[in-house]
Design a protein around this motif. Structure first.
Motif: not given
Ligand code: KG4
Ligand code: ZN
Length: 331
Positions: A1-7, A10-17, A79-82, A301-306
């Protein structure tokens, strides 16, 4: 399974697969620190606008850099919070639009939980139970992680977080933002210091922290001191040690008292090199101390995808809301 993570909390736009079989495919990050540095902290409205401008080009960059077809994404985690309301809204609207367009599921992720499990991305041996110290710009707390969904917070800051105090003292010293790396760099420029700051609550017998008194104490000293490169590094040196002494002492005591071998330090402050080396040197020989890969200590974003991958295995249904201040136990 491939997950796209979006963070975007706050002040970092992070994206990861993230590939559930092979691990991290790749990640991209836009840090807004230059945008906020002249204010000495994050300005929420500027942060929201910058996420909105950067998020689509960042997705394009992620796909082209790692030669990946968007149609091969199976799940979108965000990420939906905080975090800050505007930045969170940008990320959630973007995530849901992509998920809807691709016809795949989206899953909301608690940012704090994502930090807690971030060390496991690159440490496959590591599994709960462990003692977790989360030290970031927004939070400082110690918890016992029994299982993926089973946490007990055993102590937290009663006022400021450690990262916030690093940022505020750096500002007082005329250093840049974010303050943690700046203080740390300045502290290494001296080996001795005439300053001795308090180590708040180090002997309180519980696992709580308090950094606001230390912040005021150091500010009062700064007000009375002629700031030169030398005095700035001397102040930074003992200030950094004061925070590290308290964090290390309470965390190691928790591991001993709860009889838990594995200790995991996460969140932006876990990027601190001295904190990393001191934990390894001062731990009991039977304990193991883990950190996220340096690039995944701060927001990404990687930690969000994970965590999206871990959470996708449960049957939890999603809601379409964001929550700027959720508790850690969101299930
Ligand atoms: O986890 P994070 O990226 O964002 C939040 O979720 O808050 O943490 C940011 C915080 C900032 O306060 C920053 O000063 C601190 O992490 N930080 C550090 C270091 N790198 C970042 N603090 C101490 N030493 C560092 N090397
Ligand atoms: Zn964070």
């Amino acid at each position: 399974m491939i997950i796209l993570g979006i963070e975007t909390s706050c002040d970092e736009t992070g994206l990861a697969l993230y590939d559930s079989e092979k691990g991290i495919i790749g990640h991209v990050l836009n840090s807004q620190f230059k945008l906020h540095s002249k204010y000495g902290g994050v300005v929420p409205e500027l942060a929201s606008r910058d996420h909105t401008i950067k998020i689509i080009p960042l997705l394009d960059e992620l796909l082209s850099k790692f030669n990946f077809d968007i149609k091969d994404i199976h799940l979108v985690a965000f990420t939906n919070g905080p975090g800050l309301m505007g930045p969170l809204l940008t990320g959630s609207a973007f995530a849901k639009t992509i998920a809807w367009t691709l016809g795949v599921r989206s899953i909301e992720i608690n940012h704090l939980e994502a930090h807690i499990f971030s060390a496991m991305m690159t440490e496959p041996k590591l599994k709960p139970p462990f003692i977790s110290l989360l030290v970031s710009g927004g939070h400082t707390f110690l918890s016992v992680i029994e299982e993926y969904d089973e946490y007990k917070i055993i102590g937290k800051t009663l006022d400021d977080s450690a990262g916030e105090v690093f940022d505020k003292i750096a500002r007082q010293l005329g250093l840049g933002y974010p303050g943690g790396p700046e203080i740390s760099k300045s502290a290494t420029e001296t080996n001795t210091t005439p300053f001795t700051f308090p180590r708040p609550m180090i002997n309180s017998g519980d696992y709580n922290f308090s950094f606001s008194g230390l912040k005021t104490h150091v500010k009062n000293i700064i007000d009375k001191t002629k700031l030169t490169d030398k005095t700035v590094s001397q102040i930074s040196h003992d200030f950094e040690n004061a925070i590290l002494d308290v964090l290390i002492s309470k965390t190691l005591r928790a591991a001993k008292e709860f009889n838990i071998k594995n200790i995991v330090i996460v969140g932006g402050v876990s990027a601190n090199k001295k904190l990393r080396s001191r934990f390894q040197n001062e731990k009991e020989s039977a304990s193991n101390v883990f950190f996220p890969d340096m690039q995944f200590s701060t927001d990404n974003g990687a930690m969000i995808a994970y965590l999206g991958w871990i959470k996708s295995k449960s049957n939890k249904t999603e809601n379409l809301n964001i929550n700027p201040q959720p508790s850690l136990n969101i299930n």
